[in-house]
Motif scaffolding. Structure first.
Motif, PDB file in Angstrom:
ATOM      1  N   GLU A   1     -32.237   0.067   8.715  1.00  0.00           N
ATOM      2  CA  GLU A   1     -32.673   1.413   9.101  1.00  0.00           C
ATOM      3  C   GLU A   1     -33.676   2.003   8.114  1.00  0.00           C
ATOM      4  N   ALA A   2     -33.498   1.711   6.828  1.00  0.00           N
ATOM      5  CA  ALA A   2     -34.424   2.223   5.818  1.00  0.00           C
ATOM      6  C   ALA A   2     -35.705   1.391   5.749  1.00  0.00           C
ATOM      7  N   GLY A   3     -35.621   0.140   6.172  1.00  0.00           N
ATOM      8  CA  GLY A   3     -36.778  -0.734   6.140  1.00  0.00           C
ATOM      9  C   GLY A   3     -37.046  -1.357   4.783  1.00  0.00           C
ATOM     10  N   SER A   4     -36.130  -1.133   3.836  1.00  0.00           N
ATOM     11  CA  SER A   4     -36.302  -1.713   2.503  1.00  0.00           C
ATOM     12  C   SER A   4     -34.984  -1.690   1.744  1.00  0.00           C
ATOM     13  N   PHE A   5     -34.903  -2.550   0.736  1.00  0.00           N
ATOM     14  CA  PHE A   5     -33.717  -2.565  -0.120  1.00  0.00           C
ATOM     15  C   PHE A   5     -33.659  -1.290  -0.959  1.00  0.00           C
ATOM     16  N   SER A   6     -34.811  -0.857  -1.459  1.00  0.00           N
ATOM     17  CA  SER A   6     -34.823   0.338  -2.300  1.00  0.00           C
ATOM     18  C   SER A   6     -34.469   1.589  -1.497  1.00  0.00           C
ATOM     19  N   GLY A   7     -34.945   1.663  -0.269  1.00  0.00           N
ATOM     20  CA  GLY A   7     -34.593   2.803   0.587  1.00  0.00           C
ATOM     21  C   GLY A   7     -33.108   2.831   0.895  1.00  0.00           C
ATOM     22  N   ALA A   8     -32.543   1.668   1.168  1.00  0.00           N
ATOM     23  CA  ALA A   8     -31.098   1.584   1.416  1.00  0.00           C
ATOM     24  C   ALA A   8     -30.323   1.959   0.165  1.00  0.00           C
ATOM     25  N   ALA A   9     -30.806   1.518  -0.995  1.00  0.00           N
ATOM     26  CA  ALA A   9     -30.132   1.841  -2.253  1.00  0.00           C
ATOM     27  C   ALA A   9     -30.092   3.346  -2.470  1.00  0.00           C
ATOM     28  N   ARG A  10     -31.200   4.025  -2.182  1.00  0.00           N
ATOM     29  CA  ARG A  10     -31.220   5.489  -2.319  1.00  0.00           C
ATOM     30  C   ARG A  10     -30.209   6.128  -1.370  1.00  0.00           C
ATOM     31  N   ARG A  11     -30.171   5.683  -0.124  1.00  0.00           N
ATOM     32  CA  ARG A  11     -29.227   6.223   0.861  1.00  0.00           C
ATOM     33  C   ARG A  11     -27.783   6.025   0.417  1.00  0.00           C
ATOM     34  N   LEU A  12     -27.504   4.842  -0.128  1.00  0.00           N
ATOM     35  CA  LEU A  12     -26.137   4.478  -0.498  1.00  0.00           C
ATOM     36  C   LEU A  12     -25.768   4.910  -1.918  1.00  0.00           C
ATOM     37  N   GLU A  13     -26.771   5.394  -2.651  1.00  0.00           N
ATOM     38  CA  GLU A  13     -26.586   5.822  -4.040  1.00  0.00           C
ATOM     39  C   GLU A  13     -26.044   4.695  -4.913  1.00  0.00           C
ATOM     40  N   VAL A  14     -26.673   3.528  -4.764  1.00  0.00           N
ATOM     41  CA  VAL A  14     -26.378   2.362  -5.590  1.00  0.00           C
ATOM     42  C   VAL A  14     -27.714   1.785  -6.048  1.00  0.00           C
TER      43      VAL A  14
END
Length: 90
Positions: free
Chosen positions: A15-28
């Protein structure tokens, strides 16, 4: 590996289109997201994402996994809500 957590991580990556975007969403951290997806791919024995300099796209198997993971996460969330509702009745 917590299977539901891995599914949630993968869904966020798509959904974020990137690992870094997912990391921000998940706060990891981004490496934690990347490691989780790599472990998931290893466990399943299939590549779920095509990685390029322009971003990520799910493979055919990744798209199917994404759709089923969304349903599984929704079912788990519904089970939580149902249990909480039943607990309020006690």
């Amino acid at each position: 590996m917590d299977r539901l957590n891995a599914m949630e991580t993968f869904v966020n990556v798509v959904e974020a289109g990137s690992f870094s975007g997912a990391a921000r969403r998940l706060e990891v951290s981004q490496p934690a997201v990347s490691k989780t997806v790599a472990q998931l791919e290893e466990r399943l024995g299939v590549r779920l994402l095509l990685r390029s300099t322009r971003g990520l796209t799910p493979t055919e198997a990744g798209q199917r996994f994404y759709e089923r993971a969304l349903r599984a996460i929704g079912e788990a969330d519904e089970a939580d809500r149902s249990a909480r509702g039943a607990g309020n009745e006690l």
